[in-house]
Motif scaffolding. Sequence first.
Motif, PDB file in Angstrom:
ATOM      1  N   LEU A 184       9.545  19.804  17.258  1.00  0.00           N
ATOM      2  CA  LEU A 184      10.608  19.974  16.265  1.00  0.00           C
ATOM      3  C   LEU A 184      10.478  18.872  15.224  1.00  0.00           C
ATOM      4  N   ILE A 185      10.739  19.247  13.966  1.00  0.00           N
ATOM      5  CA  ILE A 185      10.618  18.315  12.836  1.00  0.00           C
ATOM      6  C   ILE A 185      11.871  18.459  11.986  1.00  0.00           C
ATOM      7  N   THR A 186      12.449  17.345  11.584  1.00  0.00           N
ATOM      8  CA  THR A 186      13.704  17.398  10.828  1.00  0.00           C
ATOM      9  C   THR A 186      13.875  16.145   9.970  1.00  0.00           C
ATOM     10  N   ASP A 187      14.915  16.174   9.120  1.00  0.00           N
ATOM     11  CA  ASP A 187      15.348  14.945   8.451  1.00  0.00           C
ATOM     12  C   ASP A 187      16.791  14.635   8.859  1.00  0.00           C
ATOM     13  N   ASP A 188      17.276  15.316   9.898  1.00  0.00           N
ATOM     14  CA  ASP A 188      18.647  15.128  10.368  1.00  0.00           C
ATOM     15  C   ASP A 188      18.618  14.241  11.614  1.00  0.00           C
ATOM     16  N   GLY A 189      18.864  12.960  11.386  1.00  0.00           N
ATOM     17  CA  GLY A 189      18.754  11.975  12.466  1.00  0.00           C
ATOM     18  C   GLY A 189      19.754  12.206  13.591  1.00  0.00           C
ATOM     19  N   TRP A 226      20.976  15.072  14.589  1.00  0.00           N
ATOM     20  CA  TRP A 226      20.529  16.234  15.371  1.00  0.00           C
ATOM     21  C   TRP A 226      19.395  15.816  16.307  1.00  0.00           C
ATOM     22  N   SER A 227      18.417  15.085  15.777  1.00  0.00           N
ATOM     23  CA  SER A 227      17.282  14.715  16.642  1.00  0.00           C
ATOM     24  C   SER A 227      17.735  13.756  17.742  1.00  0.00           C
ATOM     25  N   HIS A 228      18.737  12.915  17.426  1.00  0.00           N
ATOM     26  CA  HIS A 228      19.224  11.989  18.452  1.00  0.00           C
ATOM     27  C   HIS A 228      19.868  12.755  19.612  1.00  0.00           C
ATOM     28  N   ARG A 229      20.546  13.870  19.261  1.00  0.00           N
ATOM     29  CA  ARG A 229      21.175  14.671  20.334  1.00  0.00           C
ATOM     30  C   ARG A 229      20.111  15.226  21.283  1.00  0.00           C
ATOM     31  N   ILE A 230      18.914  15.458  20.777  1.00  0.00           N
ATOM     32  CA  ILE A 230      17.852  16.033  21.620  1.00  0.00           C
ATOM     33  C   ILE A 230      17.120  14.940  22.398  1.00  0.00           C
ATOM     34  N   THR A 231      16.926  13.786  21.755  1.00  0.00           N
ATOM     35  CA  THR A 231      16.095  12.758  22.396  1.00  0.00           C
ATOM     36  C   THR A 231      16.890  11.714  23.186  1.00  0.00           C
ATOM     37  N   SER A 232      18.189  11.615  22.930  1.00  0.00           N
ATOM     38  CA  SER A 232      18.965  10.577  23.608  1.00  0.00           C
ATOM     39  C   SER A 232      18.901  10.755  25.128  1.00  0.00           C
ATOM     40  N   PRO A 233      18.580   9.686  25.867  1.00  0.00           N
ATOM     41  CA  PRO A 233      18.511   9.802  27.331  1.00  0.00           C
ATOM     42  C   PRO A 233      19.823  10.325  27.929  1.00  0.00           C
ATOM     43  N   LYS A 234      20.942  10.024  27.274  1.00  0.00           N
ATOM     44  CA  LYS A 234      22.251  10.482  27.797  1.00  0.00           C
ATOM     45  C   LYS A 234      22.339  12.008  27.860  1.00  0.00           C
ATOM     46  N   GLN A 235      21.688  12.683  26.910  1.00  0.00           N
ATOM     47  CA  GLN A 235      21.799  14.145  26.844  1.00  0.00           C
ATOM     48  C   GLN A 235      20.964  14.842  27.918  1.00  0.00           C
ATOM     49  N   GLU A 283      21.274  21.819  -7.166  1.00  0.00           N
ATOM     50  CA  GLU A 283      21.865  21.689  -5.825  1.00  0.00           C
ATOM     51  C   GLU A 283      20.982  20.795  -4.978  1.00  0.00           C
ATOM     52  N   LEU A 284      21.611  19.947  -4.179  1.00  0.00           N
ATOM     53  CA  LEU A 284      20.811  19.120  -3.265  1.00  0.00           C
ATOM     54  C   LEU A 284      20.277  20.008  -2.149  1.00  0.00           C
ATOM     55  N   PRO A 285      19.033  19.814  -1.752  1.00  0.00           N
ATOM     56  CA  PRO A 285      18.533  20.618  -0.637  1.00  0.00           C
ATOM     57  C   PRO A 285      19.264  20.248   0.648  1.00  0.00           C
ATOM     58  N   GLY A 286      19.480  21.239   1.498  1.00  0.00           N
ATOM     59  CA  GLY A 286      20.137  20.967   2.785  1.00  0.00           C
ATOM     60  C   GLY A 286      19.147  20.306   3.729  1.00  0.00           C
ATOM     61  N   PRO A 287      19.597  19.926   4.916  1.00  0.00           N
ATOM     62  CA  PRO A 287      18.661  19.327   5.853  1.00  0.00           C
ATOM     63  C   PRO A 287      17.579  20.324   6.283  1.00  0.00           C
ATOM     64  N   THR A 288      16.455  19.796   6.710  1.00  0.00           N
ATOM     65  CA  THR A 288      15.302  20.605   7.110  1.00  0.00           C
ATOM     66  C   THR A 288      15.201  20.630   8.640  1.00  0.00           C
ATOM     67  N   TYR A 289      14.996  21.818   9.194  1.00  0.00           N
ATOM     68  CA  TYR A 289      14.809  21.958  10.645  1.00  0.00           C
ATOM     69  C   TYR A 289      13.625  22.901  10.861  1.00  0.00           C
ATOM     70  N   LEU A 341      10.818  13.349   6.561  1.00  0.00           N
ATOM     71  CA  LEU A 341      10.923  14.068   7.835  1.00  0.00           C
ATOM     72  C   LEU A 341      10.447  13.197   9.005  1.00  0.00           C
ATOM     73  N   HIS A 342      10.953  13.515  10.183  1.00  0.00           N
ATOM     74  CA  HIS A 342      10.452  12.852  11.396  1.00  0.00           C
ATOM     75  C   HIS A 342      10.324  13.883  12.516  1.00  0.00           C
ATOM     76  N   THR A 343       9.500  13.553  13.489  1.00  0.00           N
ATOM     77  CA  THR A 343       9.364  14.458  14.630  1.00  0.00           C
ATOM     78  C   THR A 343      10.458  14.121  15.643  1.00  0.00           C
ATOM     79  N   VAL A 344      10.918  15.138  16.345  1.00  0.00           N
ATOM     80  CA  VAL A 344      11.949  14.940  17.366  1.00  0.00           C
ATOM     81  C   VAL A 344      11.212  14.577  18.655  1.00  0.00           C
ATOM     82  N   GLY A 345      11.098  13.290  18.937  1.00  0.00           N
ATOM     83  CA  GLY A 345      10.244  12.841  20.028  1.00  0.00           C
ATOM     84  C   GLY A 345       8.783  12.988  19.603  1.00  0.00           C
ATOM     85  N   ARG A 346       7.892  12.823  20.550  1.00  0.00           N
ATOM     86  CA  ARG A 346       6.455  12.879  20.224  1.00  0.00           C
ATOM     87  C   ARG A 346       5.697  13.665  21.262  1.00  0.00           C
ATOM     88  N   LEU A 347       4.584  14.223  20.835  1.00  0.00           N
ATOM     89  CA  LEU A 347       3.598  14.754  21.772  1.00  0.00           C
ATOM     90  C   LEU A 347       2.328  13.942  21.567  1.00  0.00           C
TER      91      LEU A 347
END
Length: 229
Positions: free
Chosen positions: A109-114, A116-125, A55-61, A94-100
């Motif tokens: 937050l760390i993920t491989d779901d681009g 999802w991370s865009h929903r958190i970091t996008s200036p529009k949101q 089975e393929l692994p699911g996305p990581t959060y 994996l990538h970090t959702v934004g940076r510190l």
Amino acid sequence: MRLDRFLSEATSISRKEASKVLHREEVSVNGVVQKKGAFQVPAGAVVIYNDVPLELPGPTYLMMHKPLDCVCANDDALHRTVFSYLDLPNTDKLHTVGRLDLDTSGLLLITDDGKWSHRITSPKQQCPKVYHAWLADPLSTTDISAFAQGLQLHGETTLTAPAVLEIINEREALVHVHEGRYHQVRRMFAAVGNKVEKLHREQIGALKLDADLAPGEYRVLSAEEIALF
Ligand code: URA
């Protein structure tokens, strides 16, 4: 997806080893032995390797309590990276959702779901974030209105969006921001003539840093936590 890629993502074998495994006729797709790495695996196909269904692994959060003195980057010549704290395979995906910053701790937050991370970091949101700041000089109630009105950061052409400053005591405050400008919180305090001595992120949206995580520790997010964004 190509079969050699499917094999390497579903197991710990490399793409090169996957070709050998295929050549040895150890893999079947939907009951038919496949020898070619370029074979396209249909969606929902049953892939069996040495009698074991894959089975393929699911996305990581993940949520991490980022410690001080490490960077939010996949590689760094000078400093330890946040990924070096993960005991997981394939951390390069994996990538970090934004940076510190190097000298900021707290919720990361760390993920491989681009998406999802865009929903958190996008200036529009305008996803809100809460930081706990320790200051060099006493805070003043006029800082509250300055943060609420928007601040002129050094080298920027537009004011910061209204932010909420909650004073905890003379030299400690919580800051609620909806933007993610470079070194934003430190520069906001610099704009009112103060200096951040210590900075810690407590919250992103409705998600708070798990108090059970010590600096450098991390855990998988629950389905409910993932669905917050
Ligand atoms: N603002 C900062 O100044 N630094 C951080 O790491 C995050 C927000």
